[in-house]
Design a protein around this motif. Structure first.
Motif, PDB file in Angstrom:
ATOM      1  N   HIS A   1     -20.963 -56.055   3.601  1.00 32.97           N
ATOM      2  CA  HIS A   1     -21.276 -54.633   3.709  1.00 32.97           C
ATOM      3  C   HIS A   1     -22.787 -54.410   3.653  1.00 32.97           C
ATOM      4  O   HIS A   1     -23.508 -55.040   2.851  1.00 32.97           O
ATOM      5  N   GLU A   2     -23.283 -53.518   4.490  1.00 38.04           N
ATOM      6  CA  GLU A   2     -24.718 -53.279   4.582  1.00 38.04           C
ATOM      7  C   GLU A   2     -25.336 -52.918   3.234  1.00 38.04           C
ATOM      8  O   GLU A   2     -26.424 -53.390   2.879  1.00 38.04           O
ATOM      9  N   GLU A   3     -24.642 -52.086   2.471  1.00 41.89           N
ATOM     10  CA  GLU A   3     -25.179 -51.657   1.187  1.00 41.89           C
ATOM     11  C   GLU A   3     -25.199 -52.809   0.178  1.00 41.89           C
ATOM     12  O   GLU A   3     -26.149 -52.953  -0.603  1.00 41.89           O
TER      13      GLU A   3
END
Length: 254
Positions: free
Chosen positions: A55-57
């Protein structure tokens, strides 16, 4: 010298387990906290969103600890997360009626650093709901952070940072908890102890000491009792042998 070098350090014996994490940023932040303190094994139990490790976060919050995410594992249940573990520590702000013995982070760190036979898991629950009682009850200890009682709220990553910091300090300085006695044999794994509980419960039902239809709090109390003993593999085998003999003489009731 060779013997000392072959002894596994706490850095290779510690696993961080996150149960049903909801926010990808917390996963990345925990990975960062682990790497800054020299720990590398991360396991996620059923995270509440897809692609948790990519996930990007999560990647952004890892901030240089992407290798921790890349090597992390995702499993379906706590049993899989605790494979190979013989000392499980539930981290919770909420004390339970039938919890295992309660330790501070510093006492926990001193104990596991001083015991090279312990392969330890630090288990953190969901950000909102924490850890369910059934996971806490199967752990060896419950770790409670002695925060300000008027405002004891800690973010998941903050709690993880505090725990791995204490573990690092104990590993480097050779700290020992005052009450640590140490094991003389191989510490029993979580799976071995779970099997013993199931076997013992069968025996107690067979002799009529435990009513399977109205068990009340007997098994949680027994689990709390045995958690204080830090069972060894041979001791688990002895207890299962007792249960086996009981069942041989008093077959399970229909």
């Amino acid at each position: 010298m060779k013997q000392a070098e072959s002894t596994p350090t706490l850095f290779s014996r510690l696993r961080v387990v996150l149960v049903e994490t909801s926010r990808p940023g917390n996963i990345g932040s925990v990975a960062r906290a682990m790497k800054t303190m020299g720990f590398g094994e991360l396991v996620l139990v059923a995270p509440r969103f897809e692609g948790a490790l990519e996930h990007e976060e999560a990647v952004a919050f890892a901030s240089g600890a992407q290798d921790i995410l890349a090597n992390a594992r995702i499993v379906d249940d706590i049993g899989a997360a605790l494979e190979g573990i013989n000392f499980a520590a539930a981290v919770s702000a909420r004390l339970r009626e039938f919890s295992p013995p309660v330790l501070t982070p510093r006492a926990l760190a001193g104990q596991v650093a001083a015991s090279p036979e312990l392969h330890t898991a630090l288990i953190f629950g969901n950000e909102r709901f924490g850890l369910p009682n059934e996971i806490v009850e199967r752990c060896n200890v419950l770790v409670n952070i002695p925060a300000n009682p008027d405002y004891s709220s800690l973010n998941l990553a903050q709690a993880a940072q505090l725990l791995v910091y204490e573990c690092r300090m104990a590993a480097l300085d050779g700290q020992r908890a005052a009450s640590q006695v140490g094991f003389h044999g191989e510490a029993a794994s979580v799976a071995q102890i779970d099997g013993m509980y199931a076997h013992l419960e069968q025996a107690l039902v067979a002799v009529g000491f435990l009513d399977a239809d109205n068990p009340r709090k007997l098994m949680p109390r027994l689990k709390r009792l045995f958690a204080r003993t830090q069972l060894e593999t041979e001791e688990v085998n002895i207890l299962r042998g007792i249960a086996r003999q009981i069942l041989a003489r008093c077959p399970p009731r229909d």
